[in-house]
Design an enzyme around this catalytic site. Sequence first.
Site, PDB file in Angstrom:
ATOM      1  N   SER A 134       0.853  -1.185   0.000  1.00 27.20           N
ATOM      2  CA  SER A 134       0.000   0.000   0.000  1.00 27.20           C
ATOM      3  C   SER A 134       0.892   1.239   0.000  1.00 27.20           C
ATOM      4  CB  SER A 134      -0.888   0.012   1.244  1.00 27.20           C
ATOM      5  OG  SER A 134      -1.567   1.251   1.387  1.00 27.20           O
ATOM      6  N   TYR A 146      -2.167  -0.102  11.074  1.00 27.58           N
ATOM      7  CA  TYR A 146      -2.254  -0.662   9.718  1.00 27.58           C
ATOM      8  C   TYR A 146      -1.067  -0.214   8.870  1.00 27.58           C
ATOM      9  CZ  TYR A 146      -3.816  -1.188   4.872  1.00 27.58           C
ATOM     10  OH  TYR A 146      -3.897  -1.497   3.542  1.00 27.58           O
TER      11      TYR A 146
END
Length: 225
Positions: A134, A146
């Site tokens: 990501s 995250y």
Amino acid sequence: MTGGTSGIGAALVRESLRAGHDVFATGRDAGRLTAFLESCSGPGTGGGRAYGAIADAANWDQTRDAVAAAVEAMGGLDVAVANAGFSASGDLADGDPEVWRDMVLTNVYGPAILAKAALPHLTANRGHMVLMGSTAGRKVYPGNLYTATKWAVTGYAESLRQQLVGSGVRVLHIAPGHVDTPLWKEAPDAAIAPESVAEAMLWALAQPPGVDVSEVTIRATGQEF
């Protein structure tokens, strides 16, 4: 492919089938997996065939068994995609530690055990190991665990690439920005379709043996970071 029944994973499966590739997808929900695999057959779905098995991406025994089942179903394994992952709500002060554990195991431990199970087959076929990261793996957000898991994927992908130099196995790290999926509680500033991520992966995998596309960052035009 882990986490292949929704979002980016489902797009990766469908676009791979349309390109004529056989695909083996895993998921944790039996009903969802069955319905998804049924939707991947028939007119307009492409020349490839879809297979699958129930497996938790954070479970070593299930991951190892799923890889073995994929090899048996397809006659070998050329590409392994560590796609399963999720984001926990809350920050480091008010988040749920039990959900954190599941997230870290899925996002960080999951890619490692998939690689361990798949590498003998990928080495035999001089294949590809794909890790879904990501843009959050390049940027820090206040109190966001995250992003730490995606930083881990960024580092793990390069570590694995270096380990496999000379083996013929190529490692591809894909780092999407905001992707248009139902997981967003609020619409992001700009987002790409999951099919765009799938097309980027297929482009990278299609490069000739002497070309190693090791990282692809793909954002929507106008995304802030």
